[in-house]
Every structure is written in C-alpha cells, then in structure tokens.
Design an enzyme around this catalytic site. Structure first.
Site, PDB file in Angstrom:
ATOM      1  N   ARG A  77       7.320  39.629 -30.858  1.00 30.83           N
ATOM      2  CA  ARG A  77       7.407  40.357 -32.129  1.00 30.83           C
ATOM      3  C   ARG A  77       7.008  39.493 -33.315  1.00 30.83           C
ATOM      4  O   ARG A  77       6.617  40.013 -34.357  1.00 30.83           O
ATOM      5  CB  ARG A  77       8.799  40.966 -32.304  1.00 30.83           C
ATOM      6  CG  ARG A  77       9.041  42.090 -31.289  1.00 30.83           C
ATOM      7  CD  ARG A  77      10.374  42.742 -31.428  1.00 30.83           C
ATOM      8  NE  ARG A  77      11.422  41.862 -30.925  1.00 30.83           N
ATOM      9  CZ  ARG A  77      12.694  42.195 -30.862  1.00 30.83           C
ATOM     10  NH1 ARG A  77      13.100  43.379 -31.271  1.00 30.83           N
ATOM     11  NH2 ARG A  77      13.584  41.348 -30.395  1.00 30.83           N
ATOM     12  N   GLU A 114      19.524  32.695 -25.245  1.00 28.08           N
ATOM     13  CA  GLU A 114      20.883  33.230 -25.177  1.00 28.08           C
ATOM     14  C   GLU A 114      21.185  33.700 -23.755  1.00 28.08           C
ATOM     15  O   GLU A 114      22.312  33.633 -23.294  1.00 28.08           O
ATOM     16  CB  GLU A 114      20.993  34.394 -26.165  1.00 28.08           C
ATOM     17  CG  GLU A 114      22.334  35.051 -26.223  1.00 28.08           C
ATOM     18  CD  GLU A 114      22.348  36.230 -27.172  1.00 28.08           C
ATOM     19  OE1 GLU A 114      23.408  36.857 -27.267  1.00 28.08           O
ATOM     20  OE2 GLU A 114      21.318  36.535 -27.802  1.00 28.08           O
TER      21      GLU A 114
END
Length: 191
Positions: A77, A114
C-alpha cells in the site's frame, strides 16, 4: 527541495494533518483476527478509494518532507502513497519490494512483523541512491519492523532518510521506538 514543493507554515501543515486524520478515522475499516488470530487489521482501502480522503492523505504526507528528492513506498500500500506523494512533490518514486520480487542484484533486509517475519529489497544497481534525500512512506506503523528495515536499506545504499511518514500508527505496539533519528509523522495515532 523538490522542484514543485512549497514550504508551508507549521500551522498549515497541522491543519492538513488534522483533516487527513479525520478522513482516515472516518473511512478505515477494522477486521479482527486478520490475517491471523489476535491481530486487528486496519484496512485503509476505503481511504484510498475515496477521492477526498486520498487527496487529504497525500497532501499531508507530502508536507512531511518538501525537500526530499525521492519518495519510497513500502510494499504494497506504500506504493499507492508513494506515487501520489512523488507526483505532488515532483520527485521520482521507488518501490520498496517484498523479498524475491526484484531481479538481482538487490539490497535486502530481514525484519519481524506483528504476525511473522519477512524481507524487503531495493535495487542494488540501476537506480543511483547515494546522496539521495528520501521520504519513506508506509500505510501502518505497528511493531515498526517494516519501516525500520526499509530505512536501513536506504542507509546501506548511501541515501539519507530525511523523514518517514505513515497513515496510521498503532502506538500500543511500540513501533516508533524502533525507528532511526529521522522525523516520523503519523497522520492518525491510536493509543
């Protein structure tokens, strides 16, 4: 300074950022347990698909480093953000790719996510990076591994990261602490 950038007052930059933050907050979709259990995923697709939201985000990010001469967007993105900001600033744009997506030679850096680990790459030749002033962009700052790895790539290539910016920062994950000594701007910070 990039050829089309105009230096804005701090007050005007703050107004742009506040407007962009409102748009991001209004348009972001949240998905629990995606892509893995326990992760809450921020889907910025509606922000990018909304003309006013996207314009607001791009203008806010461009104000972070009007003196950059190259904008780098992190896969995937960040590519959208990088292209828009580069067009606004009148600079080139470089895609920071996930590992294995560029032909050799590459400069590569592994990092932790993460929810796993990965690698980022930039071209090892064909694009002169030594001495360039880079604005580094990504969509979300979570644990900070992706942005820190991307910054290391440019330093290794001889460039200077003059600023980094993200659309959304998840402060509770502590990603800001992993960043270098460059200014880091987040349009929207969630505690």
């Amino acid at each position: 300074m990039s050829k089309h950038a105009a230096v804005e007052s701090d007050e005007h930059v703050a107004e742009r950022t506040a407007e962009a933050a409102r748009q991001v907050e209004r348009l972001t979709r949240w998905h629990d347990d995606f892509p893995t259990p326990g992760v809450r995923f921020a889907d910025l697709t509606p922000v990018f698909a909304d003309a006013e939201g996207f314009r607001s985000v791009i203008e806010s990010l461009a104000a972070c480093a009007p003196d950059a001469d190259l904008v780098a967007g992190v896969d995937a993105r960040g590519f959208l953000l990088g292209a828009g900001v580069a067009a606004t600033l009148g600079t080139g744009v470089l895609a920071v790719r996930k590992g294995g997506k560029l032909p050799p030679p590459v400069i590569s850096r592994e990092y932790s996510l993460e929810y796993g680990s990965a690698a980022l790459e930039i071209p090892g030749n064909g694009v002169e990076l030594r001495g360039r002033r880079v604005l580094l962009l990504d969509d979300v700052l979570a644990t900070g591994g992706t942005l820190a790895a991307a910054a290391h790539l440019f330093v290794e290539a001889g460039a200077q990261v003059v600023a980094a910016a993200v659309v959304l920062e998840l402060e509770f994950l502590g990603g800001r602490a992993r960043q270098g000594d460059y200014p880091l701007t987040s349009i929207l910070r969630l505690p």
